[in-house]
Scaffold this motif. Structure first.
Motif, PDB file in Angstrom:
ATOM      1  N   SER A  24     -20.779  20.632  71.653  1.00 28.21           N
ATOM      2  CA  SER A  24     -20.517  19.500  72.540  1.00 28.21           C
ATOM      3  C   SER A  24     -19.018  19.279  72.701  1.00 28.21           C
ATOM      4  CB  SER A  24     -21.176  18.240  71.965  1.00 28.21           C
ATOM      5  OG  SER A  24     -20.790  17.080  72.674  1.00 28.21           O
ATOM      6  N   TRP A  25     -18.300  19.289  71.599  1.00 33.22           N
ATOM      7  CA  TRP A  25     -16.854  19.067  71.643  1.00 33.22           C
ATOM      8  C   TRP A  25     -16.143  20.174  72.414  1.00 33.22           C
ATOM      9  CZ3 TRP A  25     -12.862  21.483  68.339  1.00 33.22           C
ATOM     10  CH2 TRP A  25     -11.598  20.919  68.522  1.00 33.22           C
ATOM     11  N   LEU A  26     -16.508  21.433  72.160  1.00 33.32           N
ATOM     12  CA  LEU A  26     -15.853  22.540  72.857  1.00 33.32           C
ATOM     13  C   LEU A  26     -16.163  22.515  74.353  1.00 33.32           C
ATOM     14  CD1 LEU A  26     -16.271  25.508  70.341  1.00 33.32           C
ATOM     15  CD2 LEU A  26     -14.214  24.198  70.879  1.00 33.32           C
ATOM     16  N   THR A  27     -17.342  22.043  74.708  1.00 32.01           N
ATOM     17  CA  THR A  27     -17.664  21.879  76.134  1.00 32.01           C
ATOM     18  C   THR A  27     -16.739  20.843  76.757  1.00 32.01           C
ATOM     19  OG1 THR A  27     -19.981  22.465  75.780  1.00 32.01           O
ATOM     20  CG2 THR A  27     -19.464  21.219  77.782  1.00 32.01           C
ATOM     21  N   LEU A  40     -13.139  29.517  78.182  1.00 36.95           N
ATOM     22  CA  LEU A  40     -12.353  29.051  77.037  1.00 36.95           C
ATOM     23  C   LEU A  40     -12.406  30.061  75.904  1.00 36.95           C
ATOM     24  CD1 LEU A  40     -10.885  26.463  75.728  1.00 36.95           C
ATOM     25  CD2 LEU A  40     -13.111  26.040  74.681  1.00 36.95           C
ATOM     26  N   PHE A  41     -13.602  30.575  75.614  1.00 39.52           N
ATOM     27  CA  PHE A  41     -13.767  31.524  74.521  1.00 39.52           C
ATOM     28  C   PHE A  41     -13.095  32.862  74.829  1.00 39.52           C
ATOM     29  CE2 PHE A  41     -17.991  29.167  73.836  1.00 39.52           C
ATOM     30  CZ  PHE A  41     -17.350  28.183  73.099  1.00 39.52           C
ATOM     31  N   SER A  42     -13.295  33.368  76.035  1.00 36.33           N
ATOM     32  CA  SER A  42     -12.815  34.716  76.363  1.00 36.33           C
ATOM     33  C   SER A  42     -11.309  34.774  76.563  1.00 36.33           C
ATOM     34  CB  SER A  42     -13.527  35.226  77.624  1.00 36.33           C
ATOM     35  OG  SER A  42     -13.258  34.381  78.729  1.00 36.33           O
ATOM     36  N   LEU A  52     -22.349  33.500  73.411  1.00 39.35           N
ATOM     37  CA  LEU A  52     -23.736  33.927  73.254  1.00 39.35           C
ATOM     38  C   LEU A  52     -24.319  33.529  71.904  1.00 39.35           C
ATOM     39  CD1 LEU A  52     -23.308  37.538  74.717  1.00 39.35           C
ATOM     40  CD2 LEU A  52     -24.129  35.490  75.915  1.00 39.35           C
ATOM     41  N   ARG A  53     -23.527  32.916  71.053  1.00 42.06           N
ATOM     42  CA  ARG A  53     -23.983  32.546  69.715  1.00 42.06           C
ATOM     43  C   ARG A  53     -24.337  31.069  69.651  1.00 42.06           C
ATOM     44  NH1 ARG A  53     -19.583  34.491  65.464  1.00 42.06           N
ATOM     45  NH2 ARG A  53     -21.238  33.781  64.082  1.00 42.06           N
ATOM     46  N   ASP A  54     -25.065  30.714  68.614  1.00 44.70           N
ATOM     47  CA  ASP A  54     -25.344  29.308  68.365  1.00 44.70           C
ATOM     48  C   ASP A  54     -24.183  28.754  67.550  1.00 44.70           C
ATOM     49  OD1 ASP A  54     -26.313  26.808  67.672  1.00 44.70           O
ATOM     50  OD2 ASP A  54     -28.374  27.506  67.542  1.00 44.70           O
ATOM     51  N   LEU A  55     -23.219  28.183  68.243  1.00 43.56           N
ATOM     52  CA  LEU A  55     -21.980  27.727  67.605  1.00 43.56           C
ATOM     53  C   LEU A  55     -22.210  26.654  66.550  1.00 43.56           C
ATOM     54  CD1 LEU A  55     -19.669  27.434  70.738  1.00 43.56           C
ATOM     55  CD2 LEU A  55     -19.477  29.112  68.910  1.00 43.56           C
TER      56      LEU A  55
END
Length: 332
Positions: A24-27, A40-42, A52-55
Motif C-alpha cells: 500500500s505504501w509503495l503504491t 518504481l521497481f524497475s 510479481l512478488r507478494d511484497l
C-alpha cells in the motif's frame, strides 16, 4: 548509509501510516511521482521482479531494503514492520510459508489453483478509505472481517466487476482507492452492518494479536494455539454448511450464499466472518455440549495431528483445550 549512494534521496515521500502494508505504501509512493509501482521497481529500485512478488509476505533483499530506506528516508525497521512476518510468526503461526499457501493470510495473486476461482487479495472499509486512503496490515488477514470502528463488514472485491483488489497494479491516473480493473471508486461501495457476534469476535482477535496472547478463566494462553483450533473448526463448519444443526440458531446465515465445495478463501466476507464467530463461540462457550457434539458428528479433520502436538514440548495446545479434544478422540 548516505555515503554509499551518489544520487540524492527522493523528496516529498508520503509518510507511511503506523499499520500500513508495504504494498500500500509503495503504491502511494509511486503515485506521488505519477508513475506505476511497476515502473518504481524497475527504474528506481532495479528490481522489476518485485512487481510479481507478494511484497507483504516475501522479505526484501538487504540491497533493496537499504536502497529503499535511503531513497525514501525511512528506517529499515519501519519498512520491515510494514510486512507480515513480524506480525505473524510466533503469534498466529510458527512461520510464514513463502512458497505455499498460509492458513490465515490472503495471498496477493488474486487466484487460487483450486477450482480456478478468484480469491480476494485485500479487504477494506469504504468509510475508512474515505478518511485515509491506504490498506492496513489487517486487510491481509482472513480472520479480520469487520471494521470495528464503523461496525460494517469489510469488502474483499470490487463491487462493480467483482475483481480482487490489487492496488499494487494501479497506474496513474487511477488512485489507490480505485479498482485496478474497471476503475470503480471503491470508496463508493455499499455497506452491510456487521452482526454483534462477528463484531465481538473481531474485537477479540485484534486485541489478542496486539498483545500476543489471550486470557481464559483468568489464565494467560498462547495465541497461536487458539488460531490452530479456530482454523480446524472453521474448516469443518465450512465443510458441512448449511446442513448441520449447529447452524440452526444463526438466522443470519440463512441469507448468506456459499459454495461449500470451494476453497474457504473464495467465500464472501460475511460468510467467513460468521463461521469464525460461531467457531469462537464454540471454543469458549460450548466445549462440553455443542462443539463436542458437532465434532463427533463430523469427525474433526486432522484431530489426530492436533493431539500429536502434545508430544512436542515447544508446540503444545493448552490443557483446557486438550482435555476436551482427548475426550472426543477416545470416544470416536
Amino acid at each position: 548509509m548516505n555515503e554509499k549512494y551518489t544520487f540524492p534521496p527522493w523528496e516529498n515521500v508520503p509518510v507511511s501510516y503506523p499499520d500500513e502494508l508495504l504494498s500500500s505504501w509503495l503504491t502511494r509512493v509511486a503515485h506521488s511521482y505519477h508513475i506505476s509501482p511497476k515502473e518504481l521497481f524497475s527504474k528506481h529500485l532495479s528490481s522489476e521482479h518485485l512487481y510479481l512478488r507478494d511484497l507483504d509476505i516475501l522479505p526484501l533483499s538487504s540491497q533493496v531494503l537499504h536502497l529503499l530506506s535511503y531513497l525514501t528516508q525511512t528506517t529499515t525497521n519501519t519498512i520491515i514492520n510494514m510486512q507480515l512476518q513480524i506480525h505473524v510468526e510466533g503469534i498466529i503461526q510458527d512461520s510464514i510459508a513463502l512458497n505455499s499457501r498460509n492458513k490465515w493470510i490472503i495471498p496477493s495473486s488474486g487466484l487460487t489453483n483450486l477450482y480456478k476461482r478468484q480469491s480476494p487479495c485485500l479487504k477494506y472499509c469504504p468509510i475508512c478509505m474515505k478518511e485515509k486512503s491506504y490498506f492496513p496490515i489487517s486487510s491481509k488477514f482472513l480472520f479480520i472481517t469487520v471494521c470495528t470502528k464503523h461496525q460494517i463488514y469489510l469488502i474483499d472485491r470490487c463491487p462493480k466487476c467483482s475483481s480482487p483488489i490489487l492496488p499494487i497494479k494501479l497506474s496513474p491516473p487511477k488512485k489507490i482507492y480505485d479498482c485496478n480493473i474497471c476503475g470503480f471508486d471503491l470508496r463508493k461501495a455499499g455497506m452491510i452492518r456487521a452482526s454483534k457476534d462477528t463484531l465481538f469476535t473481531t474485537k477479540f482477535l485484534l486485541y489478542s494479536i496486539k498483545h500476543k496472547h489471550f486470557f481464559h478463566n483468568g489464565i494467560k494462553h498462547d495465541l497461536q494455539d487458539y488460531f490452530d483450533i479456530l482454523y480446524l473448526i472453521v474448516k469443518n463448519l465450512h465443510r458441512v454448511f448449511p446442513h448441520d444443526e449447529v447452524f440452526s440458531k444463526y438466522s443470519f446465515l440463512k441469507t448468506l450464499k456459499s459454495t461449500p465445495n470451494h476453497y474457504l478463501q473464495t467465500q464472501p466476507t460475511p460468510y467467513i466472518s460468521q463461521l469464525i464467530a460461531i467457531a469462537h463461540s464454540l471454543i469458549f462457550d460450548g466445549w462440553d455440549n455443542e462443539l463436542l457434539s458437532f465434532l463427533k458428528r463430523h469427525k474433526l479433520m486432522y484431530a489426530s495431528q492436533l493431539l500429536n502436538k502434545r508430544e512436542n514440548t515447544n508446540d503444545k495446545i493448552p490443557t483446557w483445550l486438550f482435555n476436551h479434544m482427548q475426550k472426543l478422540w477416545i470416544k470416536r
